[in-house]
Each structure stands twice: as C-alpha cells, then as structure tokens.
Design a protein around this motif. Sequence first.
Motif, PDB file in Angstrom:
ATOM      1  N   GLY A   4     -18.801 -60.654  46.871  1.00  0.00           N
ATOM      2  CA  GLY A   4     -18.277 -60.396  45.733  1.00  0.00           C
ATOM      3  C   GLY A   4     -18.852 -59.400  44.623  1.00  0.00           C
ATOM      4  O   GLY A   4     -18.434 -59.619  43.411  1.00  0.00           O
ATOM      5  N   VAL A   5     -19.449 -58.589  45.044  1.00  0.00           N
ATOM      6  CA  VAL A   5     -20.184 -57.512  43.996  1.00  0.00           C
ATOM      7  C   VAL A   5     -18.987 -56.842  43.341  1.00  0.00           C
ATOM      8  O   VAL A   5     -19.037 -56.961  42.020  1.00  0.00           O
ATOM      9  CB  VAL A   5     -21.103 -56.529  44.935  1.00  0.00           C
ATOM     10  N   MET A   6     -18.055 -56.051  44.217  1.00  0.00           N
ATOM     11  CA  MET A   6     -17.156 -55.244  43.510  1.00  0.00           C
ATOM     12  C   MET A   6     -16.055 -56.311  42.581  1.00  0.00           C
ATOM     13  O   MET A   6     -15.788 -55.972  41.610  1.00  0.00           O
ATOM     14  CB  MET A   6     -16.586 -54.463  44.640  1.00  0.00           C
ATOM     15  N   GLY A   7     -15.814 -57.556  43.168  1.00  0.00           N
ATOM     16  CA  GLY A   7     -14.951 -58.199  42.513  1.00  0.00           C
ATOM     17  C   GLY A   7     -15.517 -58.677  41.304  1.00  0.00           C
ATOM     18  O   GLY A   7     -15.008 -58.573  40.252  1.00  0.00           O
ATOM     19  N   GLY A   8     -16.956 -59.089  41.129  1.00  0.00           N
ATOM     20  CA  GLY A   8     -17.558 -59.224  40.185  1.00  0.00           C
ATOM     21  C   GLY A   8     -17.537 -58.200  38.993  1.00  0.00           C
ATOM     22  O   GLY A   8     -17.484 -58.377  37.699  1.00  0.00           O
ATOM     23  N   TRP A  15     -11.016 -54.542  35.682  1.00  0.00           N
ATOM     24  CA  TRP A  15     -10.412 -53.561  36.479  1.00  0.00           C
ATOM     25  C   TRP A  15      -9.950 -54.078  37.647  1.00  0.00           C
ATOM     26  O   TRP A  15     -10.087 -55.325  37.847  1.00  0.00           O
ATOM     27  CB  TRP A  15     -11.407 -52.335  36.868  1.00  0.00           C
ATOM     28  N   SER A  16      -8.949 -53.540  38.306  1.00  0.00           N
ATOM     29  CA  SER A  16      -8.677 -53.990  39.547  1.00  0.00           C
ATOM     30  C   SER A  16      -9.698 -54.048  40.853  1.00  0.00           C
ATOM     31  O   SER A  16     -10.354 -52.800  41.029  1.00  0.00           O
ATOM     32  CB  SER A  16      -7.421 -52.891  40.312  1.00  0.00           C
ATOM     33  N   LEU A  20     -11.320 -50.660  42.720  1.00  0.00           N
ATOM     34  CA  LEU A  20     -12.720 -50.514  42.659  1.00  0.00           C
ATOM     35  C   LEU A  20     -13.210 -50.208  44.286  1.00  0.00           C
ATOM     36  O   LEU A  20     -14.207 -49.593  44.494  1.00  0.00           O
ATOM     37  CB  LEU A  20     -13.147 -51.511  41.810  1.00  0.00           C
ATOM     38  N   ARG A  21     -12.732 -51.202  45.151  1.00  0.00           N
ATOM     39  CA  ARG A  21     -13.520 -51.255  46.345  1.00  0.00           C
ATOM     40  C   ARG A  21     -13.041 -50.030  47.260  1.00  0.00           C
ATOM     41  O   ARG A  21     -13.876 -49.484  47.871  1.00  0.00           O
ATOM     42  CB  ARG A  21     -12.560 -52.543  47.111  1.00  0.00           C
ATOM     43  N   VAL A  22     -11.772 -49.628  47.025  1.00  0.00           N
ATOM     44  CA  VAL A  22     -11.241 -48.380  47.750  1.00  0.00           C
ATOM     45  C   VAL A  22     -11.728 -47.129  47.250  1.00  0.00           C
ATOM     46  O   VAL A  22     -12.499 -46.427  47.898  1.00  0.00           O
ATOM     47  CB  VAL A  22      -9.848 -48.265  47.528  1.00  0.00           C
ATOM     48  N   ILE A  23     -12.221 -47.141  45.851  1.00  0.00           N
ATOM     49  CA  ILE A  23     -13.014 -46.013  45.336  1.00  0.00           C
ATOM     50  C   ILE A  23     -14.693 -45.978  45.759  1.00  0.00           C
ATOM     51  O   ILE A  23     -15.174 -45.043  46.027  1.00  0.00           O
ATOM     52  CB  ILE A  23     -13.051 -46.185  43.661  1.00  0.00           C
ATOM     53  N   PHE A  24     -15.102 -47.226  45.933  1.00  0.00           N
ATOM     54  CA  PHE A  24     -16.487 -47.342  46.444  1.00  0.00           C
ATOM     55  C   PHE A  24     -16.546 -47.039  47.757  1.00  0.00           C
ATOM     56  O   PHE A  24     -17.432 -46.198  48.409  1.00  0.00           O
ATOM     57  CB  PHE A  24     -16.910 -48.862  46.274  1.00  0.00           C
TER      58      PHE A  24
END
Length: 54
Positions: A4-8, A15-16, A20-24
């Motif tokens: 849940g890091v990117m979701g948080g 943000w979406s 954010l997950r795709v960019i990471f």
Amino acid sequence: MLAGVMGGIARRFGWSSTLLRVIFVIVSIASAAFPGILVYLILWLLMPDEADAA
C-alpha cells in the motif's frame, strides 16, 4: 498493491495510484541510481498503517 505504499502516497496527494505505480516501476527499471525495491521497503517500514493514521 503489495504493502500500500504507492496507494498511500497517491491518496495523500490526490494522484492516481495506478499512474504513480507505473511511473515508479519505469523509473526503477530505467535508472541504476534509483534502487526502487530498497526505497519501497524503506517506505513500507516508515509509513504508518492506515488504521494508525486515522
């Protein structure tokens, strides 16, 4: 999705989470100087749980 890091982070800044997950992932793969797995694990350990934050 794992911890849940990117979701948080996405929820905190409005943000979406998918974007954010795709960019990471792209930045982690494209840059040897950005150890994505290590950063993710550190954030997982440092960020409070959602139940603790509420």
